[in-house]
Design a protein around this motif. Structure first.
Motif, PDB file in Angstrom:
ATOM      1  N   GLN A   1       0.814  -1.210   0.000  1.00  0.00           N
ATOM      2  CA  GLN A   1       0.000   0.000   0.000  1.00  0.00           C
ATOM      3  C   GLN A   1       0.851   1.265   0.000  1.00  0.00           C
ATOM      4  O   GLN A   1       0.369   2.320  -0.406  1.00  0.00           O
ATOM      5  N   SER A   2       2.086   1.174   0.464  1.00  0.00           N
ATOM      6  CA  SER A   2       2.972   2.337   0.523  1.00  0.00           C
ATOM      7  C   SER A   2       4.088   2.173  -0.505  1.00  0.00           C
ATOM      8  O   SER A   2       4.922   1.267  -0.381  1.00  0.00           O
ATOM      9  N   PRO A   3       4.145   3.032  -1.525  1.00  0.00           N
ATOM     10  CA  PRO A   3       5.211   2.900  -2.530  1.00  0.00           C
ATOM     11  C   PRO A   3       6.608   3.089  -1.937  1.00  0.00           C
ATOM     12  O   PRO A   3       7.557   2.406  -2.350  1.00  0.00           O
ATOM     13  N   VAL A   4       6.747   4.003  -0.965  1.00  0.00           N
ATOM     14  CA  VAL A   4       8.056   4.259  -0.376  1.00  0.00           C
ATOM     15  C   VAL A   4       8.562   3.028   0.349  1.00  0.00           C
ATOM     16  O   VAL A   4       9.697   2.571   0.179  1.00  0.00           O
ATOM     17  N   MET A   5       7.675   2.435   1.168  1.00  0.00           N
ATOM     18  CA  MET A   5       8.065   1.268   1.948  1.00  0.00           C
ATOM     19  C   MET A   5       8.334   0.073   1.035  1.00  0.00           C
ATOM     20  O   MET A   5       9.280  -0.700   1.256  1.00  0.00           O
ATOM     21  N   ASP A   6       7.508  -0.095   0.001  1.00  0.00           N
ATOM     22  CA  ASP A   6       7.694  -1.215  -0.922  1.00  0.00           C
ATOM     23  C   ASP A   6       9.040  -1.114  -1.638  1.00  0.00           C
ATOM     24  O   ASP A   6       9.755  -2.119  -1.802  1.00  0.00           O
ATOM     25  N   CYS A   7       9.421   0.091  -2.051  1.00  0.00           N
ATOM     26  CA  CYS A   7      10.697   0.280  -2.744  1.00  0.00           C
ATOM     27  C   CYS A   7      11.871  -0.036  -1.820  1.00  0.00           C
ATOM     28  O   CYS A   7      12.818  -0.741  -2.210  1.00  0.00           O
ATOM     29  N   GLN A   8      11.794   0.444  -0.592  1.00  0.00           N
ATOM     30  CA  GLN A   8      12.878   0.188   0.355  1.00  0.00           C
ATOM     31  C   GLN A   8      12.973  -1.294   0.706  1.00  0.00           C
ATOM     32  O   GLN A   8      14.082  -1.844   0.816  1.00  0.00           O
ATOM     33  N   LEU A   9      11.833  -1.961   0.896  1.00  0.00           N
ATOM     34  CA  LEU A   9      11.851  -3.384   1.223  1.00  0.00           C
ATOM     35  C   LEU A   9      12.394  -4.215   0.065  1.00  0.00           C
ATOM     36  O   LEU A   9      13.101  -5.214   0.274  1.00  0.00           O
ATOM     37  N   THR A  10      12.072  -3.805  -1.161  1.00  0.00           N
ATOM     38  CA  THR A  10      12.599  -4.521  -2.329  1.00  0.00           C
ATOM     39  C   THR A  10      14.120  -4.398  -2.400  1.00  0.00           C
ATOM     40  O   THR A  10      14.831  -5.386  -2.649  1.00  0.00           O
ATOM     41  N   GLU A  11      14.628  -3.192  -2.149  1.00  0.00           N
ATOM     42  CA  GLU A  11      16.081  -3.005  -2.161  1.00  0.00           C
ATOM     43  C   GLU A  11      16.737  -3.783  -1.030  1.00  0.00           C
ATOM     44  O   GLU A  11      17.832  -4.342  -1.211  1.00  0.00           O
ATOM     45  N   LEU A  12      16.073  -3.836   0.146  1.00  0.00           N
ATOM     46  CA  LEU A  12      16.626  -4.608   1.259  1.00  0.00           C
ATOM     47  C   LEU A  12      16.671  -6.095   0.927  1.00  0.00           C
ATOM     48  O   LEU A  12      17.647  -6.789   1.245  1.00  0.00           O
ATOM     49  N   ARG A  13      15.630  -6.596   0.273  1.00  0.00           N
ATOM     50  CA  ARG A  13      15.613  -8.001  -0.126  1.00  0.00           C
ATOM     51  C   ARG A  13      16.746  -8.298  -1.110  1.00  0.00           C
ATOM     52  O   ARG A  13      17.450  -9.315  -0.978  1.00  0.00           O
ATOM     53  N   ASP A  14      16.959  -7.407  -2.073  1.00  0.00           N
ATOM     54  CA  ASP A  14      18.043  -7.616  -3.037  1.00  0.00           C
ATOM     55  C   ASP A  14      19.412  -7.601  -2.343  1.00  0.00           C
ATOM     56  O   ASP A  14      20.301  -8.395  -2.674  1.00  0.00           O
TER      57      ASP A  14
END
Length: 519
Positions: free
Chosen positions: A454-467
């Motif tokens: 639901q949050s684009p900012v959080m989703d982007c940061q979590l994706t980078e953390l996963r990578d």
């Protein structure tokens, strides 16, 4: 009585390597913050005027721009070129400037009026090298038509032409001690020394790579050639004997220059590094990092400016800091030198020490007030988490010990959670921080699982953390495989050593009786 508050102590768990401070390190760190300018194209040549105030010519695109060393701004612009210009060079008196170009002609300009004085035609390829000879009345040029030409300024005619190179001539210089010596480098992997009193070269050096830059000592006894990732030093007086080979760059070396009154050599490379060598030992004494691909670099004759040109069109100018004036000591007054300050107590005196109030950091002040959310916010400030990430990790560890980590992480905005995730992503690869940051990351996922998607900012940061985590896992897997292979090699080496030692030493020593019987 309540126990006194203990400050949060940061544990420096990362190994710290002691950096040796040398006079060269201090000298080159005395440069100011670089001033970066964007030019019209790749900066192929930088040349300083030998006469004070040492203006410097920057050749890029279809112009030669003369910069002022005091204001670091453009002083004059010479744009009498239809195509790309190369090798803008000053004469030793600073009054004339010569440059070549893709048009195949050599142009001579008056620096003050910017007017075109001479136009030398004769090359059929791009002219990448143009320099004045020491006699001030002749110019030599090197071209992509594999030729090196000598021009007479008053008559505007070609005096001599050498056609010994088998490929493009891309670098060259004239000796400052002799008005008849010319040194050129070519893409045919050779460096040639010419004497203008003869019709052919007097010496040839086999560099082994395409030569990008050459340099000669003022006395003319030693020269250097740069090409590929190596720099070679040649002794001219001993028939071109190779003295040493310097391999300190990872990619092609594009520029060579003197500095520190000819006691240091500066080299620039495509690997974005500048190396400074001591000429007595030819060892690297300092390294500078640049932001782009280095094509040209030069230091002013008074060592006050370092100018670097890059392929991206960036011009970096670093000025040496002015020496600080010594502080004037004021005479002591009653206010700053009270009576009794120099008094030394005796053994019979009772000394009462004045203890100053201990200053607490902002996060410690919030810890003292049990405001854990604000304590975490103070530790996540850029001044703390960027410069001293161990302090931020220590604050997270203290929150875990106090059982307040969940309360400190809860009820945060998407932007605030994004900052915390970004900090975890930036420092999770450090082994000493991993256990704490992994626990914090898992707790964040538990607290904000409903907001994922639901949050684009959080989703982007979590994706980078996963990578980042996946990349770290891959590194650890490859490292485990390498360690397994090394263990096999070490075990085989140990077995071979043991077998060799067992063959050389007898298993059972003969008894004393047997030895006597044999005798």
């Amino acid at each position: 009585m309540a126990a006194p508050f203990k400050k949060t102590s940061a544990k420096y768990l990362e190994p710290r390597v002691d950096v040796k401070t040398t006079p060269d390190t201090i000298y080159w760190k005395n440069l100011d913050i670089p001033v970066t300018k964007k030019e019209y194209g790749a900066i192929t040549d930088i040349d300083f005027c030998p006469i004070s105030p040492h203006y410097f010519a920057v050749t890029n695109s279809t112009r030669v721009q003369v910069y002022s060393p005091t204001s670091l701004q453009i002083h004059k612009t010479i744009s009498r070129f239809k195509e790309v210009a190369y090798s803008g060079s000053f004469r030793s008196d600073g009054k004339l400037l010569v440059a070549g170009g893709d048009e195949g002609s050599v142009r001579l300009f008056d620096v003050d009026s910017k007017s075109l004085l001479r136009l030398f035609k004769g090359h059929i390829g791009a002219v990448h090298v143009t320099k004045f000879l020491a006699d001030k009345v002749r110019i030599f040029s090197g071209s992509d038509d594999n030729s090196v030409s000598l021009w007479d300024i008053p008559s505007e005619k070609e005096v001599l032409s050498y056609r010994e190179h088998q490929d493009y001539v891309r670098c060259g210089l004239a000796s400052s001690s002799c008005s008849d010596l010319i040194l050129t480098g070519s893409y045919d992997n050779t460096v040639k020394l010419y004497d203008t009193r003869m019709n052919e070269s007097v010496m040839t050096f086999q560099h082994g790579h395409q030569v990008e830059s050459v340099l000669m000592f003022p006395n003319g006894g030693i020269c250097l050639s740069a090409g590929g990732n190596v720099i070679k030093v040649w002794d001219i007086l001993q028939g071109g004997r190779l003295l040493t080979t310097l391999c300190h760059h990872h990619k092609t070396v594009t520029s060579l220059s003197f500095c520190n009154n000819f006691t240091r050599i500066l080299s620039g490379s495509v690997d974005r590094h500048i190396k400074i060598f001591d000429i007595s030992t030819f060892k690297v004494v300092h390294t500078l990092d640049m932001s782009g691909t280095i094509l040209s670099a030069a230091v002013s004759p008074d060592d006050d400016l370092l100018v670097v040109g890059m392929a991206e069109g960036l011009l970096s100018i670093q000025k040496r800091k002015a020496p600080r004036e010594p502080k004037i000591k004021m005479k002591p007054t009653y206010r700053y030198n009270p009576a009794g300050k120099t008094y030394h107590p005796q053994k019979s005196d009772f000394v009462v020490l004045h203890k100053r109030k201990e200053q607490l950091a902002r996060y410690d002040k919030y810890f003292k007030k049990f405001e854990f959310t604000k304590a975490l916010d103070a530790a996540m400030k850029n001044g703390v988490c960027l410069r001293s990430p161990e302090i931020t990790v220590r604050v997270l560890q203290e929150l875990m010990k106090k059982g307040a980590i969940k309360a400190a992480l809860a009820c945060r905005s998407d932007l605030s959670v994004g900052y915390i995730i970004q900090f975890i992503k930036r420092n999770i690869s450090k082994p000493s921080f991993q256990p704490i940051l992994l626990d914090v990351a898992n707790l964040l996922l538990d607290l904000y699982a409903e907001q994922v998607g639901q949050s684009p900012v959080m989703d982007c940061q979590l994706t980078e953390l996963r990578d980042t985590v996946e990349q770290e896992v891959n590194y650890m897997t490859e490292l485990s495989e390498v360690m397994g292979m090394l263990d096999t090699v070490f075990a085989a080496a140990a077995m071979k050593t043991n077998s060799t030692s067992s063959e050389s030493v007898p298993l059972i020593a003969p008894s004393a009786g047997a030895q006597a019987a044999n005798i």
